[in-house]
Scaffold this active site. Sequence first.
Site, short mmCIF file in Angstrom:
data_model
loop_
_atom_site.label_atom_id
_atom_site.label_comp_id
_atom_site.label_asym_id
_atom_site.label_seq_id
_atom_site.Cartn_x
_atom_site.Cartn_y
_atom_site.Cartn_z
N ASP A 73 65.63 29.15 -26.08
CA ASP A 73 64.79 29.96 -25.19
C ASP A 73 65.57 30.51 -24.00
OD1 ASP A 73 64.89 27.21 -24.35
OD2 ASP A 73 63.24 27.56 -22.96
N GLU A 135 63.54 24.66 -23.31
CA GLU A 135 64.40 23.94 -22.36
C GLU A 135 64.08 24.38 -20.95
OE1 GLU A 135 67.90 23.21 -19.73
OE2 GLU A 135 66.96 25.09 -20.21
ZN LIG Z 1 70.30 26.75 -20.08
#
Ligand SMILES: [Zn+2]
Length: 384
Positions: A73, A135
């Site tokens: 992401d 993340e």
């Molecule tokens: Zn990163």
Amino acid sequence: MMEQTTRILSDLIAYPTVSADSNLEMIAYLANRLEDCGARVDVMFDAGGQKANLFATLGPDTDGGIVLSGHSDVVPVTDQDWTSDPFTMEERDGRLYGRGTCDMKGFIAATLAMAPEFAEQISRRPVHFAFTYDEEVGCIGAGHLVQALRERELKPRLALIGEPTSMRVVEGHKGCHEYSTRFQGLEGHGSDPGRGVNAVEYAARYVSRLLDLRGDLQQRTPPDSRFDPPWTTLNIGALNGGSAHNVIASKAQVDWEMRPVQPSDADHVKETMARYCRDTLLPAMQAIYPEASIETEVVGEVAGLTPSTQNEARELMADLLGSNAAELVPFGTEAGLFQELGMDVVVCGPGSIAQAHKADEYLSLDQLSQCLTVLNRLAGRLAD
Ligand SMILES: [Zn+2]
């Protein structure tokens, strides 16, 4: 190899895998490429089925070996002023521009370009690829991935997290835990405070107890701590509640965070605050209003990466890079989650964190080429 890597990177940048949106198309692309090199690929979906982690293995199905990890992401481009389309990679002046070039699709592209090489060299120990979702919003995907590895009882020995560190080895960072604590009291007229339960006042006592813990945390500083500051910090980020001077406040909220230097500090804070609510605040609130409550929402608990004197991953990287230097950084990564699983972990990847999350994010070709050199040397090691 460089040409192949930039071609893959350009493909990856074209998937707008902003954390709020699905990453499935990019995961399918990664799965295809890895399967083409003979990897065993496992795609693990989240509960909603719109996002997935990918875990792939080259080599034997045994413990040991190394995990190459990156998050799929990227952060949004909303309200950022880009010179070119953030989701169309562009090369200008020795730099590759695009959202995610440095954080951290560049590393993913490099591992993918090297995968056929790994497949050819590999003998006794496996190489794993771990590509996660979410993340940027609290390492959610990595948490699920690590849980799956635990259930499968798979124990890789080392993990390399390719977050942008300008190819320097990072062996530690603090954790980042964020909480929102909500107080529900009982409204009433300000002229008779004893007839209500003032949520703002209880929130203030909660904050005051938290601040008392700062002293504890300083005393608990590990003697050899290299963090700055060396102890676990606490911050009260927001305190909201109430409506007017003459009304007993029925609602209040405290947004707070801590940055633990060791997991036991976080446990100490959480246990102390839970006990204080259970034994002191709640009984006083509920004596007047039985429905009064205190609830703490965990916004995110990103584990720290605790530096350790023994770290095989650090030694391996020192060998591959020809330098013993290892640093601590102020930003969080997924590394701590892998460490909790018993692996030796370092963070090292191409590009600078200074370019991450900004408009005109870029990765220099020089950084990408350094990364490929290191992965190439790693491939050489897989032969023994
Ligand atoms: Zn990163």
